[in-house]
Design an enzyme around this catalytic site. Structure first.
Site, PDB file in Angstrom:
ATOM      1  N   GLU A 153     -58.281 -23.641   4.079  1.00  0.00           N
ATOM      2  CA  GLU A 153     -57.844 -22.155   4.661  1.00  0.00           C
ATOM      3  C   GLU A 153     -57.181 -21.712   3.293  1.00  0.00           C
ATOM      4  OE1 GLU A 153     -58.720 -20.783   7.620  1.00  0.00           O
ATOM      5  OE2 GLU A 153     -58.233 -19.071   5.887  1.00  0.00           O
ATOM      6  N   PHE A 154     -57.279 -20.427   2.939  1.00  0.00           N
ATOM      7  CA  PHE A 154     -56.530 -19.889   1.735  1.00  0.00           C
ATOM      8  C   PHE A 154     -56.004 -18.580   2.251  1.00  0.00           C
ATOM      9  CE2 PHE A 154     -60.451 -21.736   0.140  1.00  0.00           C
ATOM     10  CZ  PHE A 154     -59.762 -22.680  -0.780  1.00  0.00           C
ATOM     11  N   ARG A 156     -53.539 -15.898   3.539  1.00  0.00           N
ATOM     12  CA  ARG A 156     -52.007 -15.256   3.036  1.00  0.00           C
ATOM     13  C   ARG A 156     -51.462 -14.673   3.982  1.00  0.00           C
ATOM     14  NH1 ARG A 156     -53.749 -10.967  -0.757  1.00  0.00           N
ATOM     15  NH2 ARG A 156     -55.666 -10.881   1.169  1.00  0.00           N
ATOM     16  N   LYS A 215     -57.798 -26.627  -2.564  1.00  0.00           N
ATOM     17  CA  LYS A 215     -56.631 -25.825  -1.825  1.00  0.00           C
ATOM     18  C   LYS A 215     -55.436 -26.187  -2.689  1.00  0.00           C
ATOM     19  CE  LYS A 215     -53.910 -23.931   0.534  1.00  0.00           C
ATOM     20  NZ  LYS A 215     -53.742 -23.539   2.069  1.00  0.00           N
ATOM     21  N   LEU A 261     -48.032 -11.999 -10.935  1.00  0.00           N
ATOM     22  CA  LEU A 261     -47.102 -11.685 -12.447  1.00  0.00           C
ATOM     23  C   LEU A 261     -45.585 -11.138 -11.842  1.00  0.00           C
ATOM     24  CD1 LEU A 261     -49.242 -11.408 -15.693  1.00  0.00           C
ATOM     25  CD2 LEU A 261     -48.082 -13.225 -14.561  1.00  0.00           C
ATOM     26  N   GLY A 264     -39.227 -12.255 -10.481  1.00  0.00           N
ATOM     27  CA  GLY A 264     -37.899 -11.735  -9.223  1.00  0.00           C
ATOM     28  C   GLY A 264     -37.372 -13.329  -9.025  1.00  0.00           C
ATOM     29  N   CYS A 271     -45.901 -22.812   2.325  1.00  0.00           N
ATOM     30  CA  CYS A 271     -46.971 -23.246   1.675  1.00  0.00           C
ATOM     31  C   CYS A 271     -46.548 -23.710   0.230  1.00  0.00           C
ATOM     32  CB  CYS A 271     -48.219 -22.466   1.464  1.00  0.00           C
ATOM     33  SG  CYS A 271     -48.847 -22.474   3.286  1.00  0.00           S
ATOM     34  N   LYS A 274     -43.783 -26.416  -0.637  1.00  0.00           N
ATOM     35  CA  LYS A 274     -44.126 -27.757  -0.238  1.00  0.00           C
ATOM     36  C   LYS A 274     -45.541 -28.365  -0.946  1.00  0.00           C
ATOM     37  CE  LYS A 274     -47.064 -27.276   3.963  1.00  0.00           C
ATOM     38  NZ  LYS A 274     -48.382 -27.541   3.557  1.00  0.00           N
ATOM     39  N   LYS A 333     -41.166 -13.208   2.243  1.00  0.00           N
ATOM     40  CA  LYS A 333     -42.134 -11.954   1.380  1.00  0.00           C
ATOM     41  C   LYS A 333     -42.117 -10.806   2.636  1.00  0.00           C
ATOM     42  CE  LYS A 333     -46.912 -13.383   2.472  1.00  0.00           C
ATOM     43  NZ  LYS A 333     -48.161 -13.394   1.882  1.00  0.00           N
TER      44      LYS A 333
HETATM   45  C1  UDX Z   1     -49.916 -18.818   0.008  1.00  0.00           C
HETATM   46  C2  UDX Z   1     -51.276 -18.643  -0.928  1.00  0.00           C
HETATM   47  O1  UDX Z   1     -51.351 -17.362  -1.447  1.00  0.00           O
HETATM   48  C3  UDX Z   1     -52.266 -18.651  -0.090  1.00  0.00           C
HETATM   49  O2  UDX Z   1     -53.562 -18.584  -0.496  1.00  0.00           O
HETATM   50  C4  UDX Z   1     -52.276 -20.170   0.866  1.00  0.00           C
HETATM   51  O3  UDX Z   1     -53.282 -20.154   1.731  1.00  0.00           O
HETATM   52  C5  UDX Z   1     -50.919 -20.126   1.446  1.00  0.00           C
HETATM   53  O4  UDX Z   1     -49.869 -20.072   0.402  1.00  0.00           O
HETATM   54  P1  UDX Z   1     -48.309 -17.114   1.352  1.00  0.00           P
HETATM   55  O5  UDX Z   1     -47.391 -18.357   1.450  1.00  0.00           O
HETATM   56  O6  UDX Z   1     -48.616 -16.357   2.622  1.00  0.00           O
HETATM   57  O7  UDX Z   1     -49.694 -17.670   0.689  1.00  0.00           O
HETATM   58  O8  UDX Z   1     -47.717 -16.444   0.176  1.00  0.00           O
HETATM   59  P2  UDX Z   1     -48.061 -15.408  -0.929  1.00  0.00           P
HETATM   60  O9  UDX Z   1     -48.357 -14.107  -0.904  1.00  0.00           O
HETATM   61  O10 UDX Z   1     -48.770 -16.290  -1.777  1.00  0.00           O
HETATM   62  O11 UDX Z   1     -46.597 -15.633  -1.842  1.00  0.00           O
HETATM   63  C6  UDX Z   1     -45.706 -16.574  -1.893  1.00  0.00           C
HETATM   64  C7  UDX Z   1     -44.422 -16.376  -2.446  1.00  0.00           C
HETATM   65  O12 UDX Z   1     -44.541 -16.141  -3.923  1.00  0.00           O
HETATM   66  C8  UDX Z   1     -43.769 -15.358  -1.887  1.00  0.00           C
HETATM   67  O13 UDX Z   1     -42.397 -15.780  -1.531  1.00  0.00           O
HETATM   68  C9  UDX Z   1     -43.683 -14.165  -2.741  1.00  0.00           C
HETATM   69  O14 UDX Z   1     -42.578 -13.341  -2.714  1.00  0.00           O
HETATM   70  C10 UDX Z   1     -43.787 -14.752  -4.283  1.00  0.00           C
HETATM   71  N1  UDX Z   1     -44.429 -14.014  -5.176  1.00  0.00           N
HETATM   72  C11 UDX Z   1     -45.799 -13.764  -5.239  1.00  0.00           C
HETATM   73  C12 UDX Z   1     -43.773 -13.691  -6.382  1.00  0.00           C
HETATM   74  O15 UDX Z   1     -42.337 -14.085  -6.326  1.00  0.00           O
HETATM   75  N2  UDX Z   1     -44.383 -13.028  -7.266  1.00  0.00           N
HETATM   76  C13 UDX Z   1     -45.596 -12.487  -7.185  1.00  0.00           C
HETATM   77  O16 UDX Z   1     -46.154 -12.279  -8.354  1.00  0.00           O
HETATM   78  C14 UDX Z   1     -46.393 -13.164  -6.102  1.00  0.00           C
END
Ligand code: UDX
Length: 481
Positions: A153-154, A156, A215, A261, A264, A271, A274, A333
């Site tokens: 599963e991908f 977000r 994955k 990109l 911050g 996800c 870990k 997020k």
């Molecule tokens: C992620 C993967 O994107 C998803 O495909 C997978 O199935 C599960 O893990 P998710 O954990 O929902 O999804 O969050 P994601 O939107 O990927 O963001 C992860 C973290 O990265 C957040 O804390 C976000 O704030 C941070 N982030 C994201 C950044 O710091 N900079 C970015 O440019 C993008």
């Protein structure tokens, strides 16, 4: 065509998957050992904040196509079983804890014989180390008619419903591609996903290990991309460059791309952190630990960004003891109430540990934050109240209401107009013009220069628009193009 199916483990992934499958017209039963979660879902109450989920949950329940149980016996007649169990980080190391998955497969194996040998498909969706599916397939081998397919599963958080119903791609991992057993399994899952496949989502069939690695690699790549720009961010701080300029320009190269990109305070959530650790642990086990050694650095860069926010607070306030600090954001997020490994909460704890009086505000995640932090920091749902009288505001989760704060109005609430923008979502110039001292990650601390050089180091180069390369033979110098 309607399929009778089950989803075992209705956490974030499983609950969304179950409701989405009912939305596609299937008869779905969701199972979890957590009775409280099951009652909430059965009553149409989402146990987490996810846009669009409540609607499909209620629609599924109202149509009678979706129900929930804690009893494996209720699953006995389903043709397809999805495994949506969590695989958290092990308490004793970096590896993935597969105990929930193992227990679920053992319980499922008990009820599968009730199908009397009719074709039954077990579909793994959890994120697992390469090799897991093959082991589970061996455990299911004695059950006549049962096949295992791995379909990672991908999704977000915040886009979970859309990502499930309209995915970029579907990955099917099978025991051995192009065998009759694999073709039977693929055809069964194609029937379940028929409406998704009609929308021309690419569907890729491969071996179990490749599907598992898709994955792990996808998440490792995303984490690496974020840490890459955050490493550049450190360089920007040292040289006086603005990381948002660098990110915008490199992102225009479509081989690089602008997504993920955003420099911050880094990544968190249930996800990415870990999963990169589990990927490293798995590589060690397979004797190729060195190959993924760089992920240790990815993790370290991510960690350093959190430390940097606390350092900036110290640079702005001096001794933090008893200073009033407001943290905007608790979720890892925006559009999520998930606080697992949230950079915002981690920084709030570190500021508290440094002696500050910390107030955390968030539109959705304060209940979860409270469960994680106990009484360590003050939790205030109202943004204005949280800001009132504060000496330093730290923006760590980029919810729209924080991005859109009016600097003039906000200045009238706080005790002192000092801001750390941990997500680079505010326009520093606008805030400075409104009288704020604003510091960001990866952006010069003042409009005219780099951040002060740490004692004992060479002075930082003046901001002339050119970086003086260290002495090197002329032929090695970069020439302007
Ligand atoms: C992620 C993967 O994107 C998803 O495909 C997978 O199935 C599960 O893990 P998710 O954990 O929902 O999804 O969050 P994601 O939107 O990927 O963001 C992860 C973290 O990265 C957040 O804390 C976000 O704030 C941070 N982030 C994201 C950044 O710091 N900079 C970015 O440019 C993008």
């Amino acid at each position: 065509m309607t399929t009778t199916l089950s989803v075992i483990g209705v956490g974030y992934l499983g609950a969304v998957h179950a409701a989405a499958m009912a939305e596609l017209g299937h008869d779905v039963i969701g199972l979890d050992i957590d009775a409280e979660r099951i009652s909430a879902l059965q009553a149409g109450i989402p146990p987490f904040h996810e846009p669009g989920f409540e609607q499909i949950l209620r629609r599924g329940l109202d149509s009678g196509r979706l129900r929930f149980t804690t009893d494996y016996a209720d699953l006995a007649h389903a043709e397809v079983h999805f495994l949506g169990l969590g695989t958290p980080q092990r308490a004793d190391g970096f590896g993935a804890d597969l105990s929930h998955l193992d227990a679920a497969v053992a319980s499922l194996a008990q009820v599968l014989p009730a199908r009397g040998g009719a074709p039954t498909l077990v579909v793994g969706k959890s994120t697992v180390p390469a090799g897991t599916a093959r082991v589970l397939a061996e455990r299911l081998a004695p059950v006549e008619g049962a096949d295992l397919l791995w379909n990672p599963e991908f999704l977000r958080e915040g886009f979970a419903v859309q990502d499930t119903l309209d995915p970029d791609r579907l990955v099917y991992g099978v025991h051995e591609p192009e065998t009759p057993a694999a073709e039977r399994a693929v055809a069964m899952l194609d029937r379940v996903y028929a409406r998704i496949l009609e929308r021309e989502a690419p569907r890729l069939v491969m071996g179990y290990e490749a599907a598992e690695l898709v994955k792990a690699s996808a998440n490792a790549f995303l984490a690496t991309k974020i840490s890459f720009i955050n490493a550049v961010s450190e360089m920007c701080e040292a040289t006086g460059a603005d990381v948002t300029d660098v990110a915008r320009a490199i992102g225009m190269d479509d081989r690089i791309g602008s997504k993920f990109l955003r420099a911050g305070v880094g990544f968190g959530g249930g996800c990415l952190p870990k999963d990169i650790r589990a990927f490293m642990a798995s590589a060690e086990q397979h004797g190729v630990g060195e190959a993924l050694g760089f992920l240790r650095e990815v993790d370290a860069v991510n960690e350093r960004r959190r430390t940097r926010v606390v350092e900036l607070a110290g640079e702005m306030l001096g001794d933090l003891t008893d200073r009033r600090i407001t943290v905007l954001g608790a979720a890892f997020k925006p559009d999520s109430d998930d606080t697992r490994d949230s950079p915002a909460l981690d920084v709030a704890c570190r500021l508290r540990a440094a002696g500050a009086q910390v107030t955390v505000t968030d539109p959705q995640a304060l209940d979860n934050a409270g469960r994680r932090l106990g009484g360590l920091v003050e939790l205030e749902p109202d943004t204005d109240e949280a800001l009132r009288g504060t000496e330093l505001t730290v923006l760590l989760t980029e919810w729209d209401q924080y991005r859109e704060l009016d600097p003039v109005r906000t200045a009238s609430l706080v005790e002192a107009p000092r801001m750390i923008d941990g997500r680079n979502v505010l326009t520093p110039q606008v805030w400075r013009e409104a009288g704020w001292e604003i510091r960001s990650l990866g952006r010069a601390s003042t409009p005219n220069g780099p951040r002060p050089t740490a004692p004992g180091t060479e002075p930082a180069p003046a901001r002339t628009g050119r970086i003086d390369a260290p002495a090197a033979p002329a032929r090695n110098r970069l020439q302007p193009v």
